[in-house]
Design an enzyme around this catalytic site. Structure first.
Site, PDB file in Angstrom:
ATOM      1  N   GLY A  14       0.855  -1.184   0.000  1.00  0.00           N
ATOM      2  CA  GLY A  14       0.000   0.000   0.000  1.00  0.00           C
ATOM      3  C   GLY A  14       0.891   1.233   0.000  1.00  0.00           C
ATOM      4  CD  GLN A  47     -15.370   6.807  -0.422  1.00  0.00           C
ATOM      5  OE1 GLN A  47     -16.030   7.714   0.090  1.00  0.00           O
ATOM      6  NE2 GLN A  47     -15.905   5.641  -0.727  1.00  0.00           N
ATOM      7  CD  GLU A 114     -11.967  14.152   5.097  1.00  0.00           C
ATOM      8  OE1 GLU A 114     -11.110  13.792   5.921  1.00  0.00           O
ATOM      9  OE2 GLU A 114     -12.155  13.573   4.018  1.00  0.00           O
ATOM     10  CG  HIS A 231     -15.982   6.246   8.363  1.00  0.00           C
ATOM     11  ND1 HIS A 231     -17.174   6.833   8.002  1.00  0.00           N
ATOM     12  CD2 HIS A 231     -15.011   7.007   7.832  1.00  0.00           C
ATOM     13  CE1 HIS A 231     -16.910   7.912   7.274  1.00  0.00           C
ATOM     14  NE2 HIS A 231     -15.606   8.036   7.151  1.00  0.00           N
ATOM     15  NE  ARG A 277     -13.485   9.641  10.393  1.00  0.00           N
ATOM     16  CZ  ARG A 277     -12.580   9.353   9.515  1.00  0.00           C
ATOM     17  NH1 ARG A 277     -11.760   8.357   9.744  1.00  0.00           N
ATOM     18  NH2 ARG A 277     -12.472  10.041   8.420  1.00  0.00           N
ATOM     19  CG  HIS A 336     -12.536   3.863   8.607  1.00  0.00           C
ATOM     20  ND1 HIS A 336     -12.728   3.522   7.290  1.00  0.00           N
ATOM     21  CD2 HIS A 336     -11.891   5.074   8.599  1.00  0.00           C
ATOM     22  CE1 HIS A 336     -12.240   4.484   6.507  1.00  0.00           C
ATOM     23  NE2 HIS A 336     -11.711   5.428   7.287  1.00  0.00           N
ATOM     24  NE  ARG A 371      -7.138   7.247  10.677  1.00  0.00           N
ATOM     25  CZ  ARG A 371      -7.911   7.657   9.667  1.00  0.00           C
ATOM     26  NH1 ARG A 371      -7.669   8.809   9.072  1.00  0.00           N
ATOM     27  NH2 ARG A 371      -8.929   6.934   9.261  1.00  0.00           N
TER      28      ARG A 371
HETATM   29  C1  SIN Z   1     -13.307   9.448   4.736  1.00  0.00           C
HETATM   30  O1  SIN Z   1     -13.173   9.777   3.569  1.00  0.00           O
HETATM   31  O2  SIN Z   1     -14.264   9.732   5.427  1.00  0.00           O
HETATM   32  C2  SIN Z   1     -12.226   8.639   5.350  1.00  0.00           C
HETATM   33  C3  SIN Z   1     -11.026   9.419   5.483  1.00  0.00           C
HETATM   34  C4  SIN Z   1     -10.225   8.862   6.615  1.00  0.00           C
HETATM   35  O3  SIN Z   1     -10.464   7.768   7.077  1.00  0.00           O
HETATM   36  O4  SIN Z   1      -9.355   9.580   7.081  1.00  0.00           O
END
Ligand code: SIN
Length: 513
Positions: A14, A47, A114, A231, A277, A336, A371
């Site tokens: 990865g 994403q 975000e 998530h 989150r 997640h 995180r």
């Molecule tokens: C997301 O696109 O919501 C995930 C991004 C992440 O896990 O940092």
């Protein structure tokens, strides 16, 4: 047994593994990939994007503050500073490699927003296809270096040790099951996450905690194992793994509603859908516990722009017969990201000589108890680079490793069976119910007992189950020890944060087995 030797061996292909391979050039590097290159890595599914303070109104300091806040008081401040300070340079390098990140009409990087970020600082590609673009860029770059050998369809089983020194990895060929020993002067674990442990996950099926399990069996120190991030918005359409609905959809204003049409997040947290989150995920879980289902309503905030802004999510929805322009998107929390892993220092060095780790399998301490969104690709990028820098700076780094044949004993090749499938299913269920979003002492102990029963079954010797059981046990045991709630770790029997636990946790397999 076939044996192969290189200067550096990287397990995992990865972002972390491929960046390390590139940065180690011109050394002779072997990269082990469990699947075909580009097919199994979680990177390709990412994403959201990469967080980096590249905006005019931003700074590494502000990024560091947000990272620490998400970490709920136990992030390592030095590591956070390194991560946030190195971030812009690493983005620049990806651009130099040809990564096509989204741009504004003026040609600047188009930065997304975000949850829990004070600024727009998410570097993204193709709207919501950032991971795909990064993986493609790295794979192209690696292909231009003949000294990087990618070995596909080979799964690592165990570390090879010469006393306390790691000298290689014992692996097996996925098709024939034939064992192969890979020796190297430096060994790097970049095997990704552990999501497969949970009934609901956004991770690829290969996220089976291999690196953690191998390092644990070899006696490495592990850290922060109890912290698993869920998530809030996995797409609830019955697929396993579950497609993600990126947080950026909420960043653009989409709201969460239950099946009675009630918007519940505003009453839970002042930042509503953009709260951390764990807060959002638990609020959805609570709704579900009350018998409600939850949907993400993007109609007013995004509406007709949806297909262009979030083509990946739009495609997932369309495949399930849903149209997010006119309908709510059904969502549920899913495992997640694992904040814990193999304990490493600021150069990615583990507690075992000659072994480094980077990416999700490692625990740098940067994420603390939770995180911050889009810090995972960043950490893999920064730490893949730092690991390579450290190895390259070592005298004798390119000396071929001594071969310690006496240590080599191939793990038995146990073919998959109905019983193994059932055992895996049991494990995933107990992890989601008892070691998931809401935990109690009794539930965690029940999970440990169930894991012990599963470990006693003959089918638990198969590579996947063997690793998952070790990692599941380490997570549950660490969660029992943390008698408080902090970040992603929520104990309904200890719902408050307790200053006595305001520190990272460290363990070894022998402490719990
Ligand atoms: C997301 O696109 O919501 C995930 C991004 C992440 O896990 O940092």
């Amino acid at each position: 047994m076939e044996t192969r030797t290189s200067d550096a061996l990287i397990v995992g292909a990865g972002i972390a593994g491929l960046v390390a391979a590139l940065k180690l050039q011109p050394a002779r590097v072997t990269v082990l990939c469990k699947t075909r290159l580009g097919k199994g890595a979680a990177t390709g599914w990412a994403q959201g994007g990469i967080a980096a303070a590249v905006g005019k109104d931003d700074s590494p300091k502000l990024h560091a503050i947000d990272t620490q806040r998400a970490g709920a008081g136990i992030s390592d401040a030095t590591i956070v500073d390194i991560l946030t300070r190195d971030a812009p340079a690493r983005i620049e390098e990806l651009l130099e490699l040809g990564a096509a990140f989204d741009r504004t009409d003026e040609g600047e990087l188009a930065l997304g927003r975000e949850a829990a970020h004070q600024r727009r600082r998410i570097v993204k590609a193709g709207g919501d296809a950032t991971g795909h673009e990064i993986l493609k860029t790295l794979i192209d770059a690696v292909a231009a270096h003949p000294s990087i050998e990618i070995v596909e369809n080979v799964a690592a089983d165990d570390l090879i040790l010469d006393g306390a020194r790691v000298t290689g990895v014992l692996a097996h060929d996925n098709d024939a099951g034939a064992p192969v020993a890979f020796h190297a002067a430096a060994v790097i674990l970049a095997t990704g996450g552990i999501g497969r442990l949970y009934r609901y996950t956004t991770n690829p099926v290969g996220a089976t905690g291999d690196g953690i399990a191998m390092a644990a069996r070899a006696g490495a120190v592990l850290a922060d194992m109890e912290f698993v991030q869920f998530h809030p918005t996995a797409l609830a359409i019955g697929r396993d793994p579950m497609p993600l609905v990126t947080e950026a959809v909420r960043g653009e204003g989409a709201i969460l509603v239950n099946d009675l049409g009630e918007r519940f997040m505003a009453a839970v947290h002042p930042e509503a859908e953009l709260a951390a989150r764990d807060v959002v995920a638990r609020a959805i879980f609570e709704q579900q516990q009350r018998g409600r289902t939850v949907g993400l309503d993007a109609r007013a905030a995004i509406g007709a722009r949806f297909a262009r802004a979030f083509p990946t999510v739009f495609r997932f929805c369309a495949d399930a017969g849903l149209d997010p322009r006119i309908q709510n998107i059904p969502v549920t929390p899913a495992a997640h990201y694992h904040m814990g892993g193999i304990a490493v220092d600021e150069w990615g060095r583990t507690s075992l000589e000659n072994l480094w780790a980077c990416g999700e399998t490692s625990a740098t301490g940067v994420h603390g108890a939770n995180r911050l969104a889009s810090n995972s690709l960043l950490e893999a990028l920064v730490y893949g680079t730092r690991v390579a820098t450290d190895i390259a700076s070592r005298e004798g780094a390119r000396r071929p490793a001594a071969r310690s044949m006496s240590q080599l004993e191939a793990a038995p090749h146990v073919p998959n069976s109905t019983d193994a499938t059932q055992a895996l299913s049991d494990l995933r269920n107990v992890m989601y119910s008892n070691v998931g979003l809401v935990r109690t002492d009794a539930g965690l102990r029940e999970a440990v007992a169930r894991i012990s029963e599963l470990q006693a079954l003959p089918e638990s010797r198969g590579a996947v189950l063997r690793n998952l059981l070790v990692v599941g046990r380490l997570i549950a045991e660490a969660a029992i020890e943390r008698r408080e709630s902090r970040g992603s770790h929520y104990r309904s029997d200890y719902p408050n944060t307790d200053e006595a636990f305001a520190k990272r946790s460290f363990t070894r397999l022998r402490d719990v087995a």
